[in-house]
Design a protein around this motif. Structure first.
Motif, PDB file in Angstrom:
ATOM      1  N   ILE A 174       0.839  -1.201   0.000  1.00 23.33           N
ATOM      2  CA  ILE A 174       0.000   0.000   0.000  1.00 23.33           C
ATOM      3  C   ILE A 174       0.878   1.257   0.000  1.00 23.33           C
ATOM      4  O   ILE A 174       0.734   2.137  -0.846  1.00 23.33           O
ATOM      5  CB  ILE A 174      -0.924   0.011   1.254  1.00 23.33           C
ATOM      6  CG1 ILE A 174      -1.740  -1.293   1.335  1.00 23.33           C
ATOM      7  CG2 ILE A 174      -1.793   1.254   1.297  1.00 23.33           C
ATOM      8  CD1 ILE A 174      -2.619  -1.566   0.153  1.00 23.33           C
ATOM      9  N   ASP A 175       1.776   1.335   0.982  1.00 24.43           N
ATOM     10  CA  ASP A 175       2.700   2.475   1.071  1.00 24.43           C
ATOM     11  C   ASP A 175       3.875   2.086   1.959  1.00 24.43           C
ATOM     12  O   ASP A 175       3.843   1.037   2.611  1.00 24.43           O
ATOM     13  CB  ASP A 175       1.994   3.741   1.605  1.00 24.43           C
ATOM     14  CG  ASP A 175       1.361   3.548   2.969  1.00 24.43           C
ATOM     15  OD1 ASP A 175       1.842   2.712   3.753  1.00 24.43           O
ATOM     16  OD2 ASP A 175       0.370   4.236   3.268  1.00 24.43           O
ATOM     17  N   PHE A 176       4.897   2.897   1.970  1.00 22.39           N
ATOM     18  CA  PHE A 176       6.041   2.628   2.850  1.00 22.39           C
ATOM     19  C   PHE A 176       6.911   3.871   2.971  1.00 22.39           C
ATOM     20  O   PHE A 176       6.782   4.818   2.191  1.00 22.39           O
ATOM     21  CB  PHE A 176       6.879   1.431   2.356  1.00 22.39           C
ATOM     22  CG  PHE A 176       7.455   1.596   0.974  1.00 22.39           C
ATOM     23  CD1 PHE A 176       6.702   1.333  -0.148  1.00 22.39           C
ATOM     24  CD2 PHE A 176       8.768   2.019   0.797  1.00 22.39           C
ATOM     25  CE1 PHE A 176       7.226   1.467  -1.422  1.00 22.39           C
ATOM     26  CE2 PHE A 176       9.315   2.158  -0.470  1.00 22.39           C
ATOM     27  CZ  PHE A 176       8.531   1.888  -1.588  1.00 22.39           C
ATOM     28  N   LYS A 177       7.804   3.800   3.961  1.00 18.75           N
ATOM     29  CA  LYS A 177       8.710   4.917   4.226  1.00 18.75           C
ATOM     30  C   LYS A 177      10.162   4.486   4.011  1.00 18.75           C
ATOM     31  O   LYS A 177      10.545   3.382   4.405  1.00 18.75           O
ATOM     32  CB  LYS A 177       8.533   5.364   5.677  1.00 18.75           C
ATOM     33  CG  LYS A 177       9.348   6.569   6.004  1.00 18.75           C
ATOM     34  CD  LYS A 177      10.140   6.576   7.272  1.00 18.75           C
ATOM     35  CE  LYS A 177      10.360   5.377   8.062  1.00 18.75           C
ATOM     36  NZ  LYS A 177      11.346   5.544   9.141  1.00 18.75           N
ATOM     37  N   LEU A 178      10.937   5.347   3.388  1.00 24.61           N
ATOM     38  CA  LEU A 178      12.365   5.086   3.213  1.00 24.61           C
ATOM     39  C   LEU A 178      13.167   6.227   3.828  1.00 24.61           C
ATOM     40  O   LEU A 178      12.686   7.363   3.896  1.00 24.61           O
ATOM     41  CB  LEU A 178      12.718   5.008   1.720  1.00 24.61           C
ATOM     42  CG  LEU A 178      12.083   3.892   0.887  1.00 24.61           C
ATOM     43  CD1 LEU A 178      12.467   4.061  -0.587  1.00 24.61           C
ATOM     44  CD2 LEU A 178      12.508   2.517   1.383  1.00 24.61           C
ATOM     45  N   GLU A 179      14.396   5.886   4.223  1.00 26.76           N
ATOM     46  CA  GLU A 179      15.339   6.937   4.639  1.00 26.76           C
ATOM     47  C   GLU A 179      16.645   6.723   3.901  1.00 26.76           C
ATOM     48  O   GLU A 179      17.024   5.587   3.613  1.00 26.76           O
ATOM     49  CB  GLU A 179      15.568   6.890   6.153  1.00 26.76           C
ATOM     50  CG  GLU A 179      14.315   7.301   6.919  1.00 26.76           C
ATOM     51  CD  GLU A 179      14.532   7.419   8.411  1.00 26.76           C
ATOM     52  OE1 GLU A 179      15.676   7.701   8.831  1.00 26.76           O
ATOM     53  OE2 GLU A 179      13.557   7.240   9.145  1.00 26.76           O
ATOM     54  N   PHE A 180      17.297   7.818   3.615  1.00 31.32           N
ATOM     55  CA  PHE A 180      18.548   7.762   2.857  1.00 31.32           C
ATOM     56  C   PHE A 180      19.656   8.455   3.640  1.00 31.32           C
ATOM     57  O   PHE A 180      19.401   9.299   4.495  1.00 31.32           O
ATOM     58  CB  PHE A 180      18.379   8.446   1.499  1.00 31.32           C
ATOM     59  CG  PHE A 180      17.430   7.719   0.589  1.00 31.32           C
ATOM     60  CD1 PHE A 180      17.895   6.765  -0.307  1.00 31.32           C
ATOM     61  CD2 PHE A 180      16.056   7.963   0.638  1.00 31.32           C
ATOM     62  CE1 PHE A 180      17.029   6.072  -1.132  1.00 31.32           C
ATOM     63  CE2 PHE A 180      15.171   7.273  -0.187  1.00 31.32           C
ATOM     64  CZ  PHE A 180      15.666   6.328  -1.082  1.00 31.32           C
ATOM     65  N   GLY A 181      20.905   8.073   3.317  1.00 22.07           N
ATOM     66  CA  GLY A 181      22.053   8.708   3.970  1.00 22.07           C
ATOM     67  C   GLY A 181      23.159   8.952   2.961  1.00 22.07           C
ATOM     68  O   GLY A 181      23.182   8.360   1.882  1.00 22.07           O
ATOM     69  N   ARG A 182      24.062   9.858   3.364  1.00 23.06           N
ATOM     70  CA  ARG A 182      25.209  10.194   2.517  1.00 23.06           C
ATOM     71  C   ARG A 182      26.435   9.433   2.983  1.00 23.06           C
ATOM     72  O   ARG A 182      26.668   9.329   4.183  1.00 23.06           O
ATOM     73  CB  ARG A 182      25.550  11.656   2.764  1.00 23.06           C
ATOM     74  CG  ARG A 182      25.187  12.587   1.687  1.00 23.06           C
ATOM     75  CD  ARG A 182      25.458  14.020   2.108  1.00 23.06           C
ATOM     76  NE  ARG A 182      24.271  14.767   1.765  1.00 23.06           N
ATOM     77  CZ  ARG A 182      23.506  15.406   2.604  1.00 23.06           C
ATOM     78  NH1 ARG A 182      23.784  15.429   3.898  1.00 23.06           N
ATOM     79  NH2 ARG A 182      22.442  16.045   2.188  1.00 23.06           N
ATOM     80  N   ILE A 183      27.214   8.910   2.028  1.00 27.36           N
ATOM     81  CA  ILE A 183      28.540   8.412   2.401  1.00 27.36           C
ATOM     82  C   ILE A 183      29.564   9.246   1.645  1.00 27.36           C
ATOM     83  O   ILE A 183      29.348   9.638   0.494  1.00 27.36           O
ATOM     84  CB  ILE A 183      28.727   6.895   2.121  1.00 27.36           C
ATOM     85  CG1 ILE A 183      28.252   6.523   0.717  1.00 27.36           C
ATOM     86  CG2 ILE A 183      28.033   6.047   3.162  1.00 27.36           C
ATOM     87  CD1 ILE A 183      28.655   5.121   0.332  1.00 27.36           C
ATOM     88  N   TRP A 184      30.675   9.483   2.298  1.00 27.36           N
ATOM     89  CA  TRP A 184      31.696  10.371   1.751  1.00 27.36           C
ATOM     90  C   TRP A 184      32.908   9.593   1.282  1.00 27.36           C
ATOM     91  O   TRP A 184      33.323   8.623   1.906  1.00 27.36           O
ATOM     92  CB  TRP A 184      32.136  11.393   2.806  1.00 27.36           C
ATOM     93  CG  TRP A 184      31.071  12.409   3.070  1.00 27.36           C
ATOM     94  CD1 TRP A 184      30.074  12.316   3.999  1.00 27.36           C
ATOM     95  CD2 TRP A 184      30.868  13.643   2.371  1.00 27.36           C
ATOM     96  NE1 TRP A 184      29.263  13.426   3.936  1.00 27.36           N
ATOM     97  CE2 TRP A 184      29.734  14.255   2.942  1.00 27.36           C
ATOM     98  CE3 TRP A 184      31.534  14.295   1.323  1.00 27.36           C
ATOM     99  CZ2 TRP A 184      29.245  15.478   2.512  1.00 27.36           C
ATOM    100  CZ3 TRP A 184      31.049  15.529   0.896  1.00 27.36           C
ATOM    101  CH2 TRP A 184      29.921  16.103   1.478  1.00 27.36           C
ATOM    102  N   ASP A 185      33.447  10.026   0.147  1.00 28.47           N
ATOM    103  CA  ASP A 185      34.700   9.477  -0.358  1.00 28.47           C
ATOM    104  C   ASP A 185      35.526  10.708  -0.712  1.00 28.47           C
ATOM    105  O   ASP A 185      35.326  11.313  -1.770  1.00 28.47           O
ATOM    106  CB  ASP A 185      34.402   8.600  -1.588  1.00 28.47           C
ATOM    107  CG  ASP A 185      35.657   7.921  -2.110  1.00 28.47           C
ATOM    108  OD1 ASP A 185      36.712   8.064  -1.461  1.00 28.47           O
ATOM    109  OD2 ASP A 185      35.577   7.263  -3.172  1.00 28.47           O
ATOM    110  N   GLY A 186      36.387  11.116   0.226  1.00 29.91           N
ATOM    111  CA  GLY A 186      37.100  12.382   0.039  1.00 29.91           C
ATOM    112  C   GLY A 186      36.113  13.517   0.058  1.00 29.91           C
ATOM    113  O   GLY A 186      35.301  13.638   0.962  1.00 29.91           O
ATOM    114  N   GLU A 187      36.137  14.327  -0.991  1.00 24.58           N
ATOM    115  CA  GLU A 187      35.207  15.461  -1.015  1.00 24.58           C
ATOM    116  C   GLU A 187      33.914  15.126  -1.756  1.00 24.58           C
ATOM    117  O   GLU A 187      33.023  15.966  -1.888  1.00 24.58           O
ATOM    118  CB  GLU A 187      35.894  16.684  -1.647  1.00 24.58           C
ATOM    119  CG  GLU A 187      36.396  16.418  -3.046  1.00 24.58           C
ATOM    120  CD  GLU A 187      37.230  17.569  -3.575  1.00 24.58           C
ATOM    121  OE1 GLU A 187      36.720  18.684  -3.645  1.00 24.58           O
ATOM    122  OE2 GLU A 187      38.408  17.333  -3.916  1.00 24.58           O
TER     123      GLU A 187
END
Ligand code: UDP
Length: 259
Positions: A174-187
């Motif tokens: 029916i529906d759902f929730k997602l969350e996202f994140g940042r990963i860093w590689d140098g700049e």
């Protein structure tokens, strides 16, 4: 064993420092909350099931090229994950009207939407996770235009995949929730899928009976919460037939023996 350093405790999970830099351990609790934590309770065994269900879905998503924070499951309640910088946005994907959408716009629950709808909420418990638009995200710099493009793209891919996965086992997503994140590689940074995917953050209805197999059982006092989560795990092939209680029994047994 040396005590681990707790990094964060949320409503349903705890994050501990991981064994290597850039990793964390995600522990799934049995605690359940609803209505912005105004309603609290425990669903005994939920953490074990969510750990397993989320592992399964994240592994399948990685196989179709959706990058996720999941590395591997460690035990019944814990998984090793990549440390990310969480983007403070909850991404809601809807196929069928339910919950807050039905309430806000007066659309009957269960109405198929003419197209998939993506909504964004600002992750802030004190404010009650208010709904926001792309404009707010850009205005306050919570994510760049490029990141939002990637997020919307991944959300649609996850939805397409999960609709098929659940349809195959007689469940409507029916529906759902997602969350996202940042990963860093140098700049440079990139966005990956984080958090969890489990019946805590999805609405899952039996395709034939429309029975709710998700956290709405808790929100709406319907009872049978753990049985519903077990049913989802069973249909996904994660519980051997007839062994529904085995995982939970095993955990009780281990706890009694202090292992
Ligand atoms: N959801 C979630 N966490 C939140 C808000 C929503 O996991 O803080 C999930 C919820 O389980 C449902 C979907 O996102 O699958 C849409 O929720 P809705 O906006 O209808 O909110 P609700 O009715 O749960 O308040």
């Amino acid at each position: 064993m040396a005590r681990r350093r707790q990094i964060y405790e949320g409503k349903a999970k705890i994050l501990y420092e991981g064994p290597e830099p850039g990793t964390l351990i995600q522990y799934f609790k049995d605690d359940a909350t609803a209505f912005n934590a105004q309603k609290k309770g425990t669903i005994s065994g939920k953490g074990v099931l969510n750990n397993r269900i989320s592992e399964h879905i994240f592994t399948l998503l990685a196989q179709i090229g959706v990058p996720t924070h999941f590395i591997r499951r460690l035990n019944m309640r814990e998984q090793l994950i990549r440390q990310v910088e969480i983007i403070p946005i909850e991404v809601i994907v809807r196929n069928v009207a339910a919950g807050s959408l039905s309430k806000k716009l007066g659309i009957e629950e269960g109405t198929q939407l003419p197209r998939t709808l993506i909504e964004y909420c600002y992750k802030d418990d004190a404010l009650g996770d208010p709904m926001i638009s792309d404009e707010h995200i850009a205005c306050f710099g919570w994510a760049s235009q490029e990141e939002m493009h990637d997020i919307a793209d991944m959300a649609i891919r996850v939805n397409d995949f999960m609709c098929g996965l659940f349809a195959g086992i007689g469940i409507r997503l029916i529906d759902f929730k997602l969350e996202f994140g940042r990963i860093w590689d140098g700049e440079f940074s990139r966005v990956i899928l984080a958090d969890e995917i489990s019946p805590d953050g999805c609405r899952l209805w039996d395709a034939v009976t429309n029975e709710k197999l998700d956290k709405d059982r808790f929100r709406r006092d319907l009872g049978g919460e753990v049985e519903a989560y077990q049913e989802v795990a069973r249909r996904l092939g994660l519980l051997p037939e007839g062994a529904e209680n085995a995982i939970l029994d095993m955990e009780t047994h281990r706890k009694k023996r202090g292992i």
